[in-house]
Design a protein around this motif. Structure first.
Motif, PDB file in Angstrom:
ATOM      1  N   LYS A  65       0.868  -1.176   0.000  1.00  0.00           N
ATOM      2  CA  LYS A  65       0.000   0.000   0.000  1.00  0.00           C
ATOM      3  C   LYS A  65       0.905   1.227   0.000  1.00  0.00           C
ATOM      4  O   LYS A  65       1.719   1.409   0.912  1.00  0.00           O
ATOM      5  N   SER A  85       2.051   7.113  -8.111  1.00  0.00           N
ATOM      6  CA  SER A  85       0.817   6.408  -7.736  1.00  0.00           C
ATOM      7  C   SER A  85       0.285   5.571  -8.888  1.00  0.00           C
ATOM      8  O   SER A  85      -0.138   4.418  -8.699  1.00  0.00           O
ATOM      9  N   LYS A 136       0.111   1.447  -9.141  1.00  0.00           N
ATOM     10  CA  LYS A 136      -1.137   0.736  -9.420  1.00  0.00           C
ATOM     11  C   LYS A 136      -0.939  -0.241 -10.581  1.00  0.00           C
ATOM     12  O   LYS A 136      -1.411  -1.392 -10.526  1.00  0.00           O
ATOM     13  N   HIS A 192      -1.731  -1.361  -4.052  1.00  0.00           N
ATOM     14  CA  HIS A 192      -2.857  -0.507  -3.677  1.00  0.00           C
ATOM     15  C   HIS A 192      -2.297   0.904  -3.582  1.00  0.00           C
ATOM     16  O   HIS A 192      -1.458   1.191  -2.728  1.00  0.00           O
ATOM     17  N   ALA A 204      -2.666   5.255  -3.636  1.00  0.00           N
ATOM     18  CA  ALA A 204      -3.466   6.442  -3.387  1.00  0.00           C
ATOM     19  C   ALA A 204      -2.642   7.665  -3.759  1.00  0.00           C
ATOM     20  O   ALA A 204      -1.417   7.600  -3.880  1.00  0.00           O
ATOM     21  N   THR A 246      -9.726   8.318 -10.844  1.00  0.00           N
ATOM     22  CA  THR A 246     -10.901   7.555 -10.410  1.00  0.00           C
ATOM     23  C   THR A 246     -11.097   6.331 -11.292  1.00  0.00           C
ATOM     24  O   THR A 246     -11.369   5.230 -10.796  1.00  0.00           O
ATOM     25  N   GLY A 270      -8.813   3.570 -10.365  1.00  0.00           N
ATOM     26  CA  GLY A 270      -9.006   2.983  -9.038  1.00  0.00           C
ATOM     27  C   GLY A 270      -8.008   3.471  -8.014  1.00  0.00           C
ATOM     28  O   GLY A 270      -7.662   2.735  -7.072  1.00  0.00           O
ATOM     29  N   ASP A 325      -7.150   6.012  -4.971  1.00  0.00           N
ATOM     30  CA  ASP A 325      -7.844   6.782  -3.948  1.00  0.00           C
ATOM     31  C   ASP A 325      -7.360   8.233  -3.947  1.00  0.00           C
ATOM     32  O   ASP A 325      -6.172   8.492  -3.780  1.00  0.00           O
ATOM     33  N   SER A 333      -9.179  10.576  -1.988  1.00  0.00           N
ATOM     34  CA  SER A 333     -10.080  11.121  -0.982  1.00  0.00           C
ATOM     35  C   SER A 333      -9.450  12.202  -0.122  1.00  0.00           C
ATOM     36  O   SER A 333     -10.167  13.011   0.474  1.00  0.00           O
ATOM     37  N   ARG A 334      -8.126  12.241  -0.020  1.00  0.00           N
ATOM     38  CA  ARG A 334      -7.465  13.250   0.817  1.00  0.00           C
ATOM     39  C   ARG A 334      -6.910  14.413   0.001  1.00  0.00           C
ATOM     40  O   ARG A 334      -6.163  15.237   0.535  1.00  0.00           O
ATOM     41  N   TYR A 360      -4.157   9.139   8.303  1.00  0.00           N
ATOM     42  CA  TYR A 360      -4.412   8.450   7.034  1.00  0.00           C
ATOM     43  C   TYR A 360      -3.131   7.836   6.487  1.00  0.00           C
ATOM     44  O   TYR A 360      -3.127   6.698   5.994  1.00  0.00           O
TER      45      TYR A 360
END
Length: 279
Positions: free
Chosen positions: A2, A30, A34, A39, A41, A60, A63, A65, A67-68, A113
């Protein structure tokens, strides 16, 4: 694995073709991670224009992330690329766009996070000062950092204490200068220091010896992002091997070999990783 890319994103505007592609050191990390099965982000700063929306849509779709991430009114970062004597070269940009005025400043929620990841990667183009690097170090998660070619000895001494693995673009240096630069990064605090040199390959220093990796030869479509691809494959292969306790003395050479292979593949598409749209 990750992993998190924290910092810069841009669109690379290809003036000679009228196309633009998502890019940026932290963002490329990133995306390449991927592609390699991690994984992944991304945490960064977006504008509110068409370029920003395109990058967000692509991440998006892939896939990854986001979100931050933060968004601010204004122009997203861009870099302009043109064809000069057959070579793609950077000819301009807006110095990060909104990121320049609204740089990423990490709060407690961000740091919490970050603790879920096994590696965080950033770059000299991310507007992260040493205070932010110290915050990342406080999470206990290793940080890798791309100094690109925009560094000097003082900056290495200042930032390497926070960095597990330093990446430096050294194509403009001769071999002895490359080795001295890597020694300085290691002395300053980075256990691993990696120099990429374009067609001359790469050199890694671990404080004991230098490891040389020749490039895999391909007929490139576009070399943009090759250094980011090289580093991403190297560090993921290395950390995976350490995690699985597979380091029998061959882990660093095998990680460099995997990096060269992946970087060659990354040269076979337009932009850093494709997904272009018209300017």
């Amino acid at each position: 694995m990750k992993v998190l890319g924290a910092g810069d994103n841009v669109v690379d505007q290809y003036i000679h073709t009228g196309m633009m592609y998502p890019g940026g050191n932290a963002l490329n990390f990133s995306v390449y991670a991927k592609q390699l099965g991690a994984h992944a982000a991304y945490m960064g700063v977006f504008g509110d224009d068409r370029a920003a929306r395109h990058i967000q849509d692509v991440l998006t779709q892939l896939g990854i992330d986001i979100s931050r991430c933060r968004s601010h009114p204004g122009e997203n970062g861009y870099a302009q690329v043109n064809l000069v004597d057959g070579d793609r070269v950077f000819v301009g940009g807006n110095k990060g766009g909104v990121q320049h005025d609204h740089p990423l400043r990490l709060d407690g929620d961000d740091l919490q996070y970050m603790k879920q990841f096994e590696l965080i990667h950033s770059s000299c183009y991310s507007d992260l000062g040493t205070a932010e690097l110290a915050k990342i170090q406080s999470t206990g998660i290793p940080l890798s950092y791309d100094f690109s070619s925009d560094w000097d000895p003082r900056e290495l001494e200042e930032r390497c204490p926070y960095v597990f693995c330093s990446l430096l673009s050294c194509g403009h240096l001769d071999d002895s200068e490359v080795q001295e630069t890597l020694r300085l990064a290691h002395r300053s605090g980075s256990p691993l220091a990696l120099a990429t040199m374009g067609s001359r390959g790469a050199v890694l220093y671990d404080g004991e010896r230098f490891y040389r990796q020749e490039p895999h030869k391909v007929v490139p479509v576009d070399t943009l992002g090759a250094g980011d691809a090289f580093f991403t494959a190297f560090i993921l292969h290395y950390l995976s091997g350490k995690k699985e306790q597979q380091d029998d003395g061959t882990l660093l050479p095998s990680s460099l070999a995997a990096a060269a292979q992946f970087a060659a593949q990354a040269c076979l598409c337009d932009g850093a990783f494709g997904h272009g749209i018209a300017l």
